[in-house]
Design an enzyme around this catalytic site. Structure first.
Site, PDB file in Angstrom:
ATOM      1  N   CYS A  15     -10.179  -0.115   9.101  1.00  0.00           N
ATOM      2  CA  CYS A  15      -9.533   1.154   9.484  1.00  0.00           C
ATOM      3  C   CYS A  15     -10.220   2.354   8.848  1.00  0.00           C
ATOM      4  O   CYS A  15     -10.396   3.390   9.494  1.00  0.00           O
ATOM      5  CB  CYS A  15      -8.057   1.120   9.128  1.00  0.00           C
ATOM      6  SG  CYS A  15      -7.733   0.690   7.410  1.00  0.00           S
ATOM      7  N   CYS A  16     -10.616   2.231   7.566  1.00  0.00           N
ATOM      8  CA  CYS A  16     -11.117   3.419   6.860  1.00  0.00           C
ATOM      9  C   CYS A  16     -12.453   3.946   7.413  1.00  0.00           C
ATOM     10  O   CYS A  16     -12.583   5.165   7.596  1.00  0.00           O
ATOM     11  CB  CYS A  16     -11.233   3.142   5.367  1.00  0.00           C
ATOM     12  SG  CYS A  16      -9.655   2.728   4.576  1.00  0.00           S
TER      13      CYS A  16
ATOM     14  N   GLU B 178       0.869  -1.200   0.000  1.00  0.00           N
ATOM     15  CA  GLU B 178       0.000   0.000   0.000  1.00  0.00           C
ATOM     16  C   GLU B 178       0.893   1.232   0.000  1.00  0.00           C
ATOM     17  O   GLU B 178       0.851   2.074   0.898  1.00  0.00           O
ATOM     18  CB  GLU B 178      -0.928  -0.028   1.219  1.00  0.00           C
ATOM     19  CG  GLU B 178      -1.706  -1.336   1.284  1.00  0.00           C
ATOM     20  CD  GLU B 178      -2.550  -1.499   2.541  1.00  0.00           C
ATOM     21  OE1 GLU B 178      -2.640  -0.538   3.315  1.00  0.00           O
ATOM     22  OE2 GLU B 178      -3.124  -2.586   2.715  1.00  0.00           O
TER      23      GLU B 178
ATOM     24  N   CYS C  25      -7.737   5.899   4.168  1.00  0.00           N
ATOM     25  CA  CYS C  25      -6.879   6.291   5.298  1.00  0.00           C
ATOM     26  C   CYS C  25      -5.658   7.086   4.831  1.00  0.00           C
ATOM     27  O   CYS C  25      -5.203   7.981   5.540  1.00  0.00           O
ATOM     28  CB  CYS C  25      -6.382   5.064   6.053  1.00  0.00           C
ATOM     29  SG  CYS C  25      -7.632   4.307   7.078  1.00  0.00           S
TER      30      CYS C  25
ATOM     31  N   GLU D  34      -5.791   4.415  -0.607  1.00  0.00           N
ATOM     32  CA  GLU D  34      -6.651   4.074   0.528  1.00  0.00           C
ATOM     33  C   GLU D  34      -7.268   5.337   1.130  1.00  0.00           C
ATOM     34  O   GLU D  34      -6.634   6.393   1.188  1.00  0.00           O
ATOM     35  CB  GLU D  34      -5.816   3.347   1.584  1.00  0.00           C
ATOM     36  CG  GLU D  34      -6.667   2.786   2.706  1.00  0.00           C
ATOM     37  CD  GLU D  34      -5.835   2.164   3.808  1.00  0.00           C
ATOM     38  OE1 GLU D  34      -4.614   2.025   3.636  1.00  0.00           O
ATOM     39  OE2 GLU D  34      -6.426   1.805   4.845  1.00  0.00           O
TER      40      GLU D  34
END
Ligand SMILES: [Zn+2]
Length: 363
Positions: free
Chosen positions: A131-132, A35, A53, A51
């Site tokens: 997480c997002c 990532e 995040c 992403e």
């Protein structure tokens, strides 16, 4: 911020990101492996990570650097992230989320090509490693951090983002109200709360043109320094009114960005636009946009009140050649209109193709 060596290193990294490694949506992360970033100008549109995040991380990083250097370049990047690669991470119903925010999707490729299996064509409702969704949930209610900023000695206040709101500070109360859709007019009401001289800086977004400004009813020359219009508040209150146009902006990428060469992307206000199969015939890679784009305000049953952009295009007339490869023949084109919607609201209707960078068919 007190460690100048660290601050300079951080600024160098930031410069490198925004000038060579950031997508036009504000997304970052060119590869799914780790990532991660890859190398300068490597910005593939259909295998990247971007992403949600990572977008939020760029927002945080930029907001810290902005404290040391008052230039609207920072607010520009925060805005690009906020309105595009960050909020695209959540569906309009607030219940579905993207990890990966691609600039180009073909649902069949996402299903059948393992190298694209991380690029989803629809937002899943949850993730094993979630997480997002909570990252969005904590960032959106903290939006005031990105709208306003105040110097430590409280003598200077910056209005970084044009978002309807009221901000209460040590020396002043600021209120901003915008009518982007109808009147194309914004009003900033600044009230002095303790009779101390305070400098107020209003960011003038780069996506406006023909901007006129009135201060307490008197027309002024709009002087912009480092992206901001400066006012000095002595006592009582100041009302700043601005009128403007919001043109459709057509972008191209640095020619070193191989994935975007020969392509253009569109923007209106802070929003980057995308073509989706819900509004257009499939095979979006066969369109070449050509001519003047027109913005139209609509009320969409799903997408709500938005501006769409209609751009004339030519679409390759497919004659179904029998061979995979065939000798060159001059292509024929059909005249079409390509409809674009703000990128953040893609994938809220039928599942289909989407792309931000469109083949440029010339003027
Ligand atoms: Zn995440």
């Amino acid at each position: 911020l007190n460690d100048s060596a660290l601050l300079n290193a951080a600024k160098k990294i930031w410069e490198s990101i925004v000038s060579k490694r950031m997508y036009i949506t504000g997304g970052i992360g060119s590869t799914v492996r780790g990532e991660a970033f890859t190398y300068d100008y490597d910005l593939p549109t259909d295998t990247m990570y971007c992403e949600t995040c990572a977008a939020i991380g760029l927002l945080y990083f930029t907001s810290v650097l902005q404290k040391s250097d008052k230039n609207s370049a920072y607010a520009d990047i925060m805005e690009r992230v906020l309105y595009n690669s960050m909020i695209s991470g959540m569906s309009l119903d607030g219940e579905h989320f993207f990890y990966v925010n691609p600039l180009e999707v073909d649902p069949e490729a996402s299903l059948k090509n393992p190298d694209k299996s991380h690029v989803k064509a629809t937002r899943p409702s949850w993730f094993g490693c979630a997480c997002c969704p909570p990252n969005l949930a904590r960032t959106i209610p903290a939006i005031q951090r990105y709208i306003y900023d105040e110097s430590e000695d409280t003598k200077r206040i910056w209005i970084n983002q044009w978002i309807d709101s009221t901000g209460a500070f040590e020396n002043a109360t600021l209120q901003q109200q915008h009518d982007f859709r109808n009147k194309k007019e914004s009003t900033f009401t600044i009230t002095n709360t303790n009779d101390l001289e305070t400098e107020i800086f209003i960011r003038i977004p780069y996506w406006l043109d023909n901007v006129s400004v009135w201060v307490n009813g008197e027309e002024k020359v709009l002087e912009i320094t480092d992206g901001y219009f400066k006012l000095i508040l002595f006592s009582n209150s100041i009302e700043v009114r601005l009128t403007y146009n919001m043109p459709v902006l057509k972008w191209q990428a640095n020619p070193n960005v191989k994935s975007a060469y020969g392509k253009v992307a569109f923007q209106k206000g802070p929003f980057i636009y995308a073509a989706e199969e819900s509004d257009n015939e499939s095979a979006l890679h066969l369109y070449h946009v050509k001519g003047e784009p027109v913005a139209i305000d609509i009320e969409d049953a799903v997408l709500g009140p938005i501006s769409v952009i209609d751009v004339p295009a030519q679409k390759l007339e497919q004659t179904e050649p029998s061979s995979l490869y065939y000798l060159y023949q001059k292509p024929g084109y059909l005249e079409k209109n390509l409809r674009l919607i703000p990128y953040y609201c893609w994938a809220n209707r039928d599942t289909g193709e989407m792309r931000v960078w469109l083949n440029d068919g010339g003027e």
